[in-house]
Scaffold this active site. Structure first.
Site, PDB file in Angstrom:
ATOM      1  N   SER A  33     -27.134  -3.411 -42.224  1.00  0.00           N
ATOM      2  CA  SER A  33     -27.061  -2.713 -40.942  1.00  0.00           C
ATOM      3  C   SER A  33     -27.987  -3.343 -39.919  1.00  0.00           C
ATOM      4  CB  SER A  33     -27.485  -1.262 -41.167  1.00  0.00           C
ATOM      5  OG  SER A  33     -27.676  -0.600 -39.940  1.00  0.00           O
ATOM      6  N   TYR A  55     -33.811   4.709 -43.417  1.00  0.00           N
ATOM      7  CA  TYR A  55     -32.500   4.155 -43.781  1.00  0.00           C
ATOM      8  C   TYR A  55     -32.507   2.632 -43.623  1.00  0.00           C
ATOM      9  CZ  TYR A  55     -27.802   2.520 -42.850  1.00  0.00           C
ATOM     10  OH  TYR A  55     -26.664   1.769 -42.842  1.00  0.00           O
ATOM     11  N   LYS A 111     -32.115  -0.641 -46.455  1.00  0.00           N
ATOM     12  CA  LYS A 111     -31.196  -1.782 -46.352  1.00  0.00           C
ATOM     13  C   LYS A 111     -31.962  -3.105 -46.438  1.00  0.00           C
ATOM     14  CE  LYS A 111     -27.229   0.310 -45.971  1.00  0.00           C
ATOM     15  NZ  LYS A 111     -26.130   0.079 -46.913  1.00  0.00           N
TER      16      LYS A 111
HETATM   17  C1  WQD Z   1     -24.758   5.651 -30.140  1.00  0.00           C
HETATM   18  C2  WQD Z   1     -25.235   5.962 -28.728  1.00  0.00           C
HETATM   19  C3  WQD Z   1     -27.039   7.567 -28.681  1.00  0.00           C
HETATM   20  C4  WQD Z   1     -24.652  10.882 -30.334  1.00  0.00           C
HETATM   21  C5  WQD Z   1     -26.729   4.594 -35.711  1.00  0.00           C
HETATM   22  C6  WQD Z   1     -27.797   4.234 -36.686  1.00  0.00           C
HETATM   23  C7  WQD Z   1     -27.603   2.829 -37.119  1.00  0.00           C
HETATM   24  C8  WQD Z   1     -26.185   2.613 -37.653  1.00  0.00           C
HETATM   25  C9  WQD Z   1     -25.170   3.041 -36.666  1.00  0.00           C
HETATM   26  C10 WQD Z   1     -25.632   2.964 -39.967  1.00  0.00           C
HETATM   27  C11 WQD Z   1     -26.756   6.064 -28.598  1.00  0.00           C
HETATM   28  C12 WQD Z   1     -25.799   8.139 -28.050  1.00  0.00           C
HETATM   29  C13 WQD Z   1     -25.066   9.650 -29.860  1.00  0.00           C
HETATM   30  C14 WQD Z   1     -24.554  11.966 -29.423  1.00  0.00           C
HETATM   31  C15 WQD Z   1     -25.299  10.518 -27.639  1.00  0.00           C
HETATM   32  N1  WQD Z   1     -25.965   3.400 -38.829  1.00  0.00           N
HETATM   33  N2  WQD Z   1     -25.397   9.471 -28.546  1.00  0.00           N
HETATM   34  N3  WQD Z   1     -24.870  11.739 -28.122  1.00  0.00           N
HETATM   35  O1  WQD Z   1     -27.963   5.422 -33.011  1.00  0.00           O
HETATM   36  O2  WQD Z   1     -26.738   3.411 -32.084  1.00  0.00           O
HETATM   37  O3  WQD Z   1     -26.845   3.784 -34.539  1.00  0.00           O
HETATM   38  O4  WQD Z   1     -25.450   4.376 -36.282  1.00  0.00           O
HETATM   39  O5  WQD Z   1     -25.609   1.813 -40.339  1.00  0.00           O
HETATM   40  O6  WQD Z   1     -28.530   2.568 -38.107  1.00  0.00           O
HETATM   41  O7  WQD Z   1     -29.068   4.382 -36.071  1.00  0.00           O
HETATM   42  O8  WQD Z   1     -25.403   5.226 -33.180  1.00  0.00           O
HETATM   43  O9  WQD Z   1     -23.486   6.692 -32.741  1.00  0.00           O
HETATM   44  O10 WQD Z   1     -25.735   7.745 -33.215  1.00  0.00           O
HETATM   45  O11 WQD Z   1     -25.371   6.553 -31.051  1.00  0.00           O
HETATM   46  O12 WQD Z   1     -25.578  10.381 -26.465  1.00  0.00           O
HETATM   47  O13 WQD Z   1     -24.196  13.090 -29.794  1.00  0.00           O
HETATM   48  O14 WQD Z   1     -24.744   7.263 -28.391  1.00  0.00           O
HETATM   49  O15 WQD Z   1     -28.194   7.960 -28.009  1.00  0.00           O
HETATM   50  O16 WQD Z   1     -27.102   5.577 -27.327  1.00  0.00           O
HETATM   51  P1  WQD Z   1     -26.847   4.487 -33.105  1.00  0.00           P
HETATM   52  P2  WQD Z   1     -24.956   6.639 -32.610  1.00  0.00           P
END
Ligand code: WQD
Length: 330
Positions: free
Chosen positions: A117, A141, A145
């Site tokens: 990841s 997490y 990895k």
């Molecule tokens: C994306 C964007 C949020 C939810 C995570 C893990 C990473 C990987 C992928 C596994 C960000 C914003 C989100 C919401 C929002 N995981 N958001 N409202 O954090 O980039 O990555 O998933 O391998 O390790 O950290 O993904 O989809 O949570 O967020 O505004 O309800 O959407 O702040 O900018 P993230 P995400």
């Protein structure tokens, strides 16, 4: 190739199985169905029910065939939860992966492709993030990895295990042919959350902060389609099978989409209102996460084909709608 797909009934694993099949390889799936779904596997796919924490069933499953390689996708992946329940992540991700490595070496399986990841990088020092970027995970997490990547390097050196590490950026989307429609339960990622709001399953989407230094103030991410990710696993095993060196590659597009852009486009594509509200930033979220994807292109000949925003949204929407029909028809 005959490929052992550990965690193969999950969201990414089921797409990997389909990609293997389309490329003419055979997948045997090992999964505990904690989040995976049998319905996401094509009829006739050999299925071994088991858990990577159960060493004896793991060893028996590893030795049940002469596998040409293993793809390891069995893991917990909620970055937020990993900060409050690290012991759970140590057990499932680290101990489970060590069990698997031992079983793989013991059974003489020569090649190992690992689902890693972008979380291994932590807060970016610069973007786009290439594979030489320092690895300083911000959540537990990501630490798990990175630890497993380290084990793989050592098992490569000490036991000759050929390995490829795939560092996914933001995985999203569903099978463009609409064959895989089983949804993740309690999704924590933006795109499924937006879809749940579009379906009316949740009242609104919370936008975590609109004061970041991005073009509209909301978080910018590199979304990569699960079918593109799946293709990379096939290419990774084929490279190792063809005698290629071990490798670590990013899987992203280098193109960014903001939270607001994604919601706006989702409104257009679904034709649904998708109410949203801006709330406080989520702790630990960087403003921008973008991959430098050149190495995957160079080493694997990989290219994202389905990762444009509209295809991501359209394929996901189709999967959600298939579930609405299931609910209505049940
Ligand atoms: C994306 C964007 C949020 C939810 C995570 C893990 C990473 C990987 C992928 C596994 C960000 C914003 C989100 C919401 C929002 N995981 N958001 N409202 O954090 O980039 O990555 O998933 O391998 O390790 O950290 O993904 O989809 O949570 O967020 O505004 O309800 O959407 O702040 O900018 P993230 P995400």
């Amino acid at each position: 190739m005959k490929v052992w797909v550990v965690g193969g009934a999950g969201y990414i694993g089921s797409h990997v199985c389909k990609a293997l099949r389309l490329a003419g390889h055979e997948a045997v799936v090992f999964d505990n169905l904690s989040t995976g779904l049998r319905e996401n596997l094509a009829p006739g796919t050999e299925f071994q029910f088991g858990d990577i924490l159960d060493v004896s069933s793991l060893r028996a499953a590893a030795a049940a065939h002469r596998f040409d390689g293993v793809i390891h996708l069995a893991a917990l992946k909620a970055a937020g939860e990993s900060m409050t329940a690290p012991e759970k992540y140590s057990r499932h991700n680290i101990t489970g992966s060590l069990n698997l490595l031992e079983a793989v070496v013991e059974a003489g399986i020569p090649r190992f492709v690992f689902s890693s990841s972008a979380a291994v990088y932590g807060l970016p020092d610069y973007v786009p993030i290439d594979e030489r970027h320092p690895t300083r995970p911000e959540n537990y997490y990501g630490h798990t990895k990175l630890v497993i990547e380290g084990f793989l390097e050592w098992y490569g050196r000490l036991k000759g295990l050929k390995h490829g590490v795939l560092r996914y950026f933001n995985a999203a989307g569903y099978d463009p042919e609409g064959e895989i429609t089983g949804l993740e339960q309690n999704p924590a990622n933006l795109l499924p959350i937006v879809m749940e709001a579009a379906m009316g399953w949740r009242p609104k989407v919370q936008v975590f902060g609109d004061d970041y230094e991005t073009r509209d103030g909301t978080g910018l991410r590199d979304y990569v389609h699960v079918t593109d990710l799946a293709a990379a696993h096939v290419l990774a095993l084929e490279r190792l099978h063809g005698g290629g060196e071990d490798f670590i590659v990013n899987l992203g597009t280098g193109e960014g989409v903001t939270v607001l852009e994604l919601i706006e486009r989702a409104r257009a594509i679904t034709g649904r209102a998708i109410p949203s509200e801006v709330v406080a930033r989520r702790p630990g979220d960087p403003a921008v996460v973008l991959a430098s994807a050149g190495r995957a292109a160079e080493l694997l000949g990989w290219k994202a084909r389905y990762s444009d925003l509209d295809t991501l949204l359209e394929t996901t929407w189709k999967a959600y709608q298939a579930n609405e029909r299931k609910v209505v028809g049940s």
